[in-house]
Design a protein around this motif. Structure first.
Motif, PDB file in Angstrom:
ATOM      1  N   ARG A 234     -11.219 -32.006 150.018  1.00  0.00           N
ATOM      2  CA  ARG A 234     -12.292 -31.327 149.266  1.00  0.00           C
ATOM      3  C   ARG A 234     -12.792 -32.245 148.164  1.00  0.00           C
ATOM      4  NH1 ARG A 234     -12.912 -25.545 148.805  1.00  0.00           N
ATOM      5  NH2 ARG A 234     -15.033 -25.203 148.095  1.00  0.00           N
ATOM      6  N   MET A 235     -14.050 -32.602 148.203  1.00  0.00           N
ATOM      7  CA  MET A 235     -14.613 -33.499 147.208  1.00  0.00           C
ATOM      8  C   MET A 235     -15.303 -32.728 146.086  1.00  0.00           C
ATOM      9  SD  MET A 235     -13.609 -36.237 148.501  1.00  0.00           S
ATOM     10  CE  MET A 235     -14.382 -37.483 147.495  1.00  0.00           C
ATOM     11  N   SER A 236     -15.878 -31.582 146.462  1.00  0.00           N
ATOM     12  CA  SER A 236     -16.522 -30.720 145.470  1.00  0.00           C
ATOM     13  C   SER A 236     -16.659 -29.361 146.134  1.00  0.00           C
ATOM     14  CB  SER A 236     -17.896 -31.273 145.081  1.00  0.00           C
ATOM     15  OG  SER A 236     -18.785 -31.115 146.165  1.00  0.00           O
ATOM     16  N   GLY A 237     -17.375 -28.445 145.462  1.00  0.00           N
ATOM     17  CA  GLY A 237     -17.522 -27.110 146.038  1.00  0.00           C
ATOM     18  C   GLY A 237     -18.150 -27.135 147.414  1.00  0.00           C
ATOM     19  N   THR A 238     -19.068 -28.067 147.624  1.00  0.00           N
ATOM     20  CA  THR A 238     -19.829 -28.057 148.873  1.00  0.00           C
ATOM     21  C   THR A 238     -19.676 -29.343 149.674  1.00  0.00           C
ATOM     22  OG1 THR A 238     -21.720 -28.897 147.647  1.00  0.00           O
ATOM     23  CG2 THR A 238     -21.595 -26.517 147.940  1.00  0.00           C
ATOM     24  N   LYS A 239     -18.728 -30.192 149.267  1.00  0.00           N
ATOM     25  CA  LYS A 239     -18.590 -31.468 149.989  1.00  0.00           C
ATOM     26  C   LYS A 239     -17.160 -31.651 150.480  1.00  0.00           C
ATOM     27  CE  LYS A 239     -22.375 -33.980 147.891  1.00  0.00           C
ATOM     28  NZ  LYS A 239     -22.774 -35.081 147.025  1.00  0.00           N
TER      29      LYS A 239
ATOM     30  N   TYR B  63      -9.144 -45.904 165.814  1.00  0.00           N
ATOM     31  CA  TYR B  63      -9.736 -45.966 164.481  1.00  0.00           C
ATOM     32  C   TYR B  63      -9.083 -45.010 163.499  1.00  0.00           C
ATOM     33  CZ  TYR B  63     -13.577 -48.516 166.622  1.00  0.00           C
ATOM     34  OH  TYR B  63     -14.319 -49.432 167.278  1.00  0.00           O
ATOM     35  N   LEU B  64      -9.176 -45.419 162.254  1.00  0.00           N
ATOM     36  CA  LEU B  64      -8.944 -44.516 161.141  1.00  0.00           C
ATOM     37  C   LEU B  64     -10.348 -44.234 160.615  1.00  0.00           C
ATOM     38  CD1 LEU B  64      -6.770 -43.314 159.288  1.00  0.00           C
ATOM     39  CD2 LEU B  64      -6.940 -45.369 157.924  1.00  0.00           C
ATOM     40  N   LYS B  65     -10.751 -42.997 160.672  1.00  0.00           N
ATOM     41  CA  LYS B  65     -12.165 -42.693 160.420  1.00  0.00           C
ATOM     42  C   LYS B  65     -12.332 -41.961 159.094  1.00  0.00           C
ATOM     43  CE  LYS B  65     -12.683 -42.059 165.344  1.00  0.00           C
ATOM     44  NZ  LYS B  65     -13.013 -41.162 166.443  1.00  0.00           N
ATOM     45  N   VAL B  66     -13.329 -42.366 158.356  1.00  0.00           N
ATOM     46  CA  VAL B  66     -13.685 -41.667 157.116  1.00  0.00           C
ATOM     47  C   VAL B  66     -15.132 -41.212 157.287  1.00  0.00           C
ATOM     48  CG1 VAL B  66     -13.851 -41.836 154.609  1.00  0.00           C
ATOM     49  CG2 VAL B  66     -12.166 -43.222 155.832  1.00  0.00           C
ATOM     50  N   ARG B  67     -15.354 -39.914 157.225  1.00  0.00           N
ATOM     51  CA  ARG B  67     -16.683 -39.389 157.509  1.00  0.00           C
ATOM     52  C   ARG B  67     -16.933 -38.099 156.733  1.00  0.00           C
ATOM     53  NH1 ARG B  67     -15.110 -37.581 163.645  1.00  0.00           N
ATOM     54  NH2 ARG B  67     -16.334 -39.430 164.140  1.00  0.00           N
ATOM     55  N   HIS B  68     -18.182 -37.721 156.675  1.00  0.00           N
ATOM     56  CA  HIS B  68     -18.531 -36.455 156.040  1.00  0.00           C
ATOM     57  C   HIS B  68     -18.180 -35.318 157.000  1.00  0.00           C
ATOM     58  CE1 HIS B  68     -20.937 -38.378 152.830  1.00  0.00           C
ATOM     59  NE2 HIS B  68     -21.150 -39.309 153.754  1.00  0.00           N
ATOM     60  N   ALA B  69     -17.760 -34.187 156.428  1.00  0.00           N
ATOM     61  CA  ALA B  69     -17.452 -33.026 157.273  1.00  0.00           C
ATOM     62  C   ALA B  69     -18.143 -31.808 156.696  1.00  0.00           C
ATOM     63  CB  ALA B  69     -15.942 -32.821 157.339  1.00  0.00           C
ATOM     64  N   GLY B  70     -18.200 -30.756 157.504  1.00  0.00           N
ATOM     65  CA  GLY B  70     -18.984 -29.584 157.115  1.00  0.00           C
ATOM     66  C   GLY B  70     -18.172 -28.517 156.396  1.00  0.00           C
ATOM     67  N   ILE B  71     -18.693 -28.054 155.276  1.00  0.00           N
ATOM     68  CA  ILE B  71     -18.139 -26.875 154.604  1.00  0.00           C
ATOM     69  C   ILE B  71     -19.325 -26.133 153.989  1.00  0.00           C
ATOM     70  CG2 ILE B  71     -17.628 -28.146 152.459  1.00  0.00           C
ATOM     71  CD1 ILE B  71     -15.198 -26.240 152.129  1.00  0.00           C
TER      72      ILE B  71
ATOM     73  N   ARG C  73      -6.902 -34.761 144.780  1.00  0.00           N
ATOM     74  CA  ARG C  73      -7.703 -33.721 145.438  1.00  0.00           C
ATOM     75  C   ARG C  73      -6.855 -32.879 146.382  1.00  0.00           C
ATOM     76  NH1 ARG C  73     -12.786 -35.008 144.175  1.00  0.00           N
ATOM     77  NH2 ARG C  73     -13.235 -37.182 143.680  1.00  0.00           N
ATOM     78  N   GLN C  74      -7.424 -31.739 146.736  1.00  0.00           N
ATOM     79  CA  GLN C  74      -6.756 -30.876 147.698  1.00  0.00           C
ATOM     80  C   GLN C  74      -7.219 -31.236 149.105  1.00  0.00           C
ATOM     81  OE1 GLN C  74      -7.412 -26.733 146.600  1.00  0.00           O
ATOM     82  NE2 GLN C  74      -5.242 -26.661 146.088  1.00  0.00           N
ATOM     83  N   ALA C  75      -6.320 -31.061 150.053  1.00  0.00           N
ATOM     84  CA  ALA C  75      -6.669 -31.427 151.430  1.00  0.00           C
ATOM     85  C   ALA C  75      -5.966 -30.506 152.415  1.00  0.00           C
ATOM     86  CB  ALA C  75      -6.274 -32.881 151.692  1.00  0.00           C
ATOM     87  N   ILE C  76      -6.490 -30.510 153.628  1.00  0.00           N
ATOM     88  CA  ILE C  76      -5.873 -29.784 154.737  1.00  0.00           C
ATOM     89  C   ILE C  76      -5.441 -30.842 155.741  1.00  0.00           C
ATOM     90  CG2 ILE C  76      -6.296 -28.186 156.631  1.00  0.00           C
ATOM     91  CD1 ILE C  76      -8.763 -27.256 154.936  1.00  0.00           C
ATOM     92  N   VAL C  77      -4.229 -30.754 156.222  1.00  0.00           N
ATOM     93  CA  VAL C  77      -3.770 -31.717 157.228  1.00  0.00           C
ATOM     94  C   VAL C  77      -3.489 -30.955 158.511  1.00  0.00           C
ATOM     95  CG1 VAL C  77      -2.044 -33.435 157.832  1.00  0.00           C
ATOM     96  CG2 VAL C  77      -2.692 -33.131 155.464  1.00  0.00           C
ATOM     97  N   ALA C  78      -3.998 -31.474 159.616  1.00  0.00           N
ATOM     98  CA  ALA C  78      -3.727 -30.857 160.911  1.00  0.00           C
ATOM     99  C   ALA C  78      -3.249 -31.931 161.868  1.00  0.00           C
ATOM    100  CB  ALA C  78      -4.984 -30.195 161.454  1.00  0.00           C
ATOM    101  N   GLY C  79      -2.287 -31.572 162.692  1.00  0.00           N
ATOM    102  CA  GLY C  79      -1.806 -32.501 163.704  1.00  0.00           C
ATOM    103  C   GLY C  79      -2.413 -32.144 165.043  1.00  0.00           C
TER     104      GLY C  79
END
Lengths: 271, 171
Positions: free
Chosen positions: A238-243, A184-192, A221-227
């Motif tokens: 990052r979608m917003s300050g808290t999302k 899968y290619l997954k799109v989900r909410h994550a915690g910050i 938007r800004q993002a973090i990529v990890a392999g």
């Protein structure tokens, strides 16, 4: 929807009935352990005394050897050398040994979650064509403006009390050939959330603050990529300050990083 | 140990043994024998240090720490890794009540988490401990607890929330 607490409560089973025999057995084991520790302590003390006494006996000048005669001619004899103090009077003070600490590791991509080793993103693979999507699917508050050509969307309703997730998968892939969750290619909410001590925003998955992690652009938007091992890649956008949204390519499905980031940048919340 | 302390210890065991055993069952992914071993180890060590811990730091915290450490350090006992339970009593005699398949699915999913992730998830979401308490029990930083929990949850999401036909392959 069942949340994780309920699932774990259920999985832990019922509270077992406790009998007097169980309690007595616990007490008996405890008392036996205390006795064993006392005995081990005494035996250790006796052994230590014996070792010290033997050492003193061996180095004492003129110590007798239990009345036995010395070795016969031709036999090798052990030579007892006098004990030399480590610092003779008047000798220079020994130079202290300075140990250098190893340099701290430079901040890089987060470590692979299975091996714990630092894993670099894999070499770019053949990009998959992206086509327009933007379909709002019932039951999920996430939408992506793009999707891989020929792939289908699946809405996953979480049983762990999490919000529903949007997955994309290639119907041509044979799930039997892949491990669970790896197609899968997954799109989900994550915690910050704010770190308790510093108040800076902490990315839950990596246990580091957002500012500490290296950023790339995913659309606007800004993002973090990890392999990770096996070529899978993980984008936290990052979608917003808290999302925060997580886009995970769990199977290195032939995407290069720019395609993955273009896809990630097209995703967001349903307006 | 004086008789009064023995009585206190037994009262503690009577009140907390069930909770410890249920926690241990989750840590061991449903291995009832291993769970019982862990609880016995924890209670035995608790008895040895009962006089000190009941006053100083609280017996519950101490017992939990032993339980978690005994679970995480289990690799020292090599024979454990060679043994595999093949005949679960659960199959032969399902407990009454909610769906047993769900229970086995959760236990199977827990079994696929590394030990530290499993411990973090169980302590945070089954025992309802905050990150500071879990960090103290596991002997690590709060940041480590947060990342271990997040990774554990992510994997559980993958395993438990998969479409049904894929879940069948897990069982």
């Amino acid at each position: 929807m069942t949340d994780l607490k309920d699932l774990l409560e259920h999985a832990a089973g019922t509270d077992p009935a406790l009998t007097d025999a169980d309690l007595a057995a616990d007490l008996r084991r405890g008392k036996r352990s205390v006795r064993r520790r006392h005995f081990a302590g005494m035996a250790g003390g006796v052994t230590a005394i014996a070792v010290v006494a033997a050492g003193v006996w061996a180095v004492l000048p003129g110590a007798e050897t239990s009345g036995l005669e010395g070795p016969a001619a031709g036999q090798t004899s052990a030579i007892i050398r006098p004990v030399v103090p480590t610092k003779m009077p008047g000798s220079p003070v020994p130079t202290p040994i300075i140990r250098h600490l190893a340099p701290t590791k430079a901040a890089g991509p987060p470590p692979d979650r299975t091996s714990g080793k630092q894993v670099l993103p894999p070499a770019p693979a053949q990009p998959v064509k992206l086509v327009a999507d933007g379909i709002v699917r019932p039951g999920v508050d996430l939408v992506c403006g793009l999707k891989p050509e020929g792939w289908k969307a699946v809405v996953i309703k979480s049983r762990l009390g999490m919000p529903p997730e949007l997955y994309f998968t290639d119907p041509a892939l044979d799930p039997a050939k892949y491990s669970i969750g790896a197609t899968y290619l997954k799109v989900r909410h994550a915690g910050i959330y704010p770190d308790g001590s510093t108040g800076r925003m902490l990315v839950e998955k990596y246990g580091k603050t957002w500012d500490e992690l290296p950023h790339v652009a995913a659309g606007t938007r800004q993002a973090i990529v990890a392999g990770a091992a096996g070529g899978s890649r993980d984008v936290h956008m990052r979608m917003s300050g808290t999302k925060l949204l997580q886009i995970a390519d769990t199977r290195n499905l032939g995407w290069d990083q720019s395609t993955l980031l273009r896809f990630a940048g097209s995703c967001g919340y349903v307006k | 140990m004086a008789g009064a302390q023995d009585t206190e210890y037994l009262e503690y065991v009577a009140a907390h043994r069930g909770r410890m055993l249920r926690t241990a069952r989750l840590l061991t992914s449903g291995d009832a024998h291993w769970a019982e071993d862990l609880v016995q180890v924890a209670l035995t060590k608790l008895y040895v240090h009962w006089g000190k811990v009941r006053l100083a730091e609280g017996a519950a915290s101490y017992a939990d720490r032993i339980l978690v450490n005994a679970f995480i350090d289990e690799r020292r006992r090599l024979w454990r890794s060679r043994e595999t339970a093949t005949a679960e009593m659960l199959d032969a005699e399902p407990a009454p009540g909610p769906d047993q398949a769900d229970r086995l699915t959760v236990l199977d999913a827990l079994a696929q988490l590394p030990k530290r992730q499993r411990a973090a998830v169980v302590l945070r979401y089954f025992r309802d401990l905050d990150t500071a308490a879990v960090a103290e029990l596991m002997g690590c930083s709060q940041g480590t607890v947060k990342s271990q929990t997040a990774r554990g949850l992510e994997k559980l999401r993958d395993l438990i929330d998969e479409p049904l036909e894929i879940l069948e392959r897990v069982r």
